[in-house]
Design an enzyme around this catalytic site. Structure first.
Site, PDB file in Angstrom:
ATOM      1  N   ALA A  64       0.862  -1.181   0.000  1.00  0.00           N
ATOM      2  CA  ALA A  64       0.000   0.000   0.000  1.00  0.00           C
ATOM      3  C   ALA A  64       0.896   1.228   0.000  1.00  0.00           C
ATOM      4  CB  ALA A  64      -0.895  -0.027   1.231  1.00  0.00           C
ATOM      5  N   GLY A 109       0.479  -4.971   1.078  1.00  0.00           N
ATOM      6  CA  GLY A 109      -0.772  -5.033   0.321  1.00  0.00           C
ATOM      7  C   GLY A 109      -0.604  -5.676  -1.049  1.00  0.00           C
ATOM      8  N   GLU A 112      -0.803  -9.235  -0.441  1.00  0.00           N
ATOM      9  CA  GLU A 112      -2.184  -9.584  -0.066  1.00  0.00           C
ATOM     10  C   GLU A 112      -3.083  -9.679  -1.301  1.00  0.00           C
ATOM     11  OE1 GLU A 112      -1.770  -6.361   2.898  1.00  0.00           O
ATOM     12  OE2 GLU A 112      -2.930  -7.700   4.173  1.00  0.00           O
ATOM     13  N   GLU A 132       4.607  -5.099   7.338  1.00  0.00           N
ATOM     14  CA  GLU A 132       3.892  -3.980   7.966  1.00  0.00           C
ATOM     15  C   GLU A 132       4.396  -3.655   9.367  1.00  0.00           C
ATOM     16  OE1 GLU A 132       2.498  -6.459   6.287  1.00  0.00           O
ATOM     17  OE2 GLU A 132       1.080  -5.633   4.834  1.00  0.00           O
TER      18      GLU A 132
END
Ligand code: CAA
Length: 258
Positions: A64, A109, A112, A132
């Site tokens: 992200a 992300g 993911e 993260e």
């Protein structure tokens, strides 16, 4: 410039995450375009398999967008996580398989997103992690749950708690990815697999995807009942009759998705 590139080649659609100068980091614009592209797929009956990959040589997606996230309030962070989770759900609910072609970094992300695809093929240059904790947060797009289901809970705990980065070969060893392919051969190889899947009965493929996903969430007896029901339902289709007739006539089946 579009942050998602869409290439439709016969029965296979390739979605390319396209912010290469930022290693395809996932911001709200890219995620919005990705959601729109995924949501448009079920209306096109010619699509039988989807490939997701990243633009450029370095990354599938390096996570992200940290710059965009850095000033989030909890309410904004929840909306952003919901956006990511919505895409994961949409990928899982598609009636066609999605193969992640992980061509470089798949971090946070990015990883993911790949985990929400049906399975992952990785280039020999790929690197995967859920880093993260290095930023003082946890995975927010389903990593804690899907990684545990993919590689087992203890390994997922270790990977998420250390933030360690695995090479493609290390990821292969624990079942995070299905195959490792030389970088230049990754997309041709994934396209070959996608075309093979696309040549099968689409109703059978959709049923398989649904039964495997739903079955993982319920007790084994219920999951087996789901399988038996879906198996039986396929006997009401043209594709089942065609597939079995073609076998008897020693010719390839011509499936029509009905
Ligand atoms: N967010 C925003 N920008 C990013 C980014 C990210 N996740 N990853 C890379 N970029 C940007 C860099 O800032 C840089 O931009 P500038 O040229 O404008 O400085 C550009 O992409 C190229 O990156 P680097 O210069 O850092 O490239 P590198 O080869 O030296 O390093 C890397 C590559 C190791 C992947 C490094 O970029 C990195 O560590 N990125 C962050 C990885 C990360 O922590 N991801 C998890 C994000 S949190 C998350 O994803 C939460 C969630 O679960 C939803």
């Amino acid at each position: 410039m579009a942050t998602i590139l869409i290439d439709h080649d016969d029965t296979v659609v390739t979605l390319t995450l396209n912010r290469p100068e930022k290693l395809n980091a996932l911001n709200a614009e890219l995620l919005g375009e990705l959601a729109a592209a995924i949501n448009a797929l079920p209306t096109d009956a010619s699509v039988r398999c989807v490939i997701m990959t990243g633009a450029g040589e370095k990354a599938f997606a390096a996570g992200a967008d940290i710059v965009a996230m850095s000033e989030f309030t909890p309410v904004q962070a929840k909306a952003f996580a919901d956006l990511g989770h919505g895409i994961g759900r949409a990928l899982e609910q598609l009636p066609v398989p999605v193969i992640a072609a992980v061509n470089g970094y798949a971090l946070g992300g990015g990883c993911e997103l790949a985990l929400a695809c049906d399975f992952i093929y990785a280039s020999d240059r790929a690197k995967l992690s859920q880093p993260e904790v290095n930023l003082g947060v946890i995975p927010g797009f389903g990593g804690t749950q899907r990684l545990a289901r993919r590689v087992g809970e203890a390994r997922a705990r270790e990977l998420c708690m250390t933030g360690d980065t695995l090479t493609a070969d290390e990821a292969l060893r624990i079942g995070w990815v299905n195959a490792v392919v030389p970088a230049a051969e990754l997309l041709p190889k994934v396209r070959e697999v996608a075309r093979k899947i696309a040549s099968k009965g689409p109703l059978a493929i959709a049923a398989l995807k649904r039964v495997i996903a739903r079955g993982a969430d319920v007790p084994l007896a219920t999951a087996n009942e789901l399988e038996a029901t879906a198996f039986a339902a396929l006997f009401g289709t043209h594709d089942q009759r065609e597939g079995m007739r073609a076998f008897a006539e020693k010719r390839p089946a011509k499936f029509e998705g009905r």
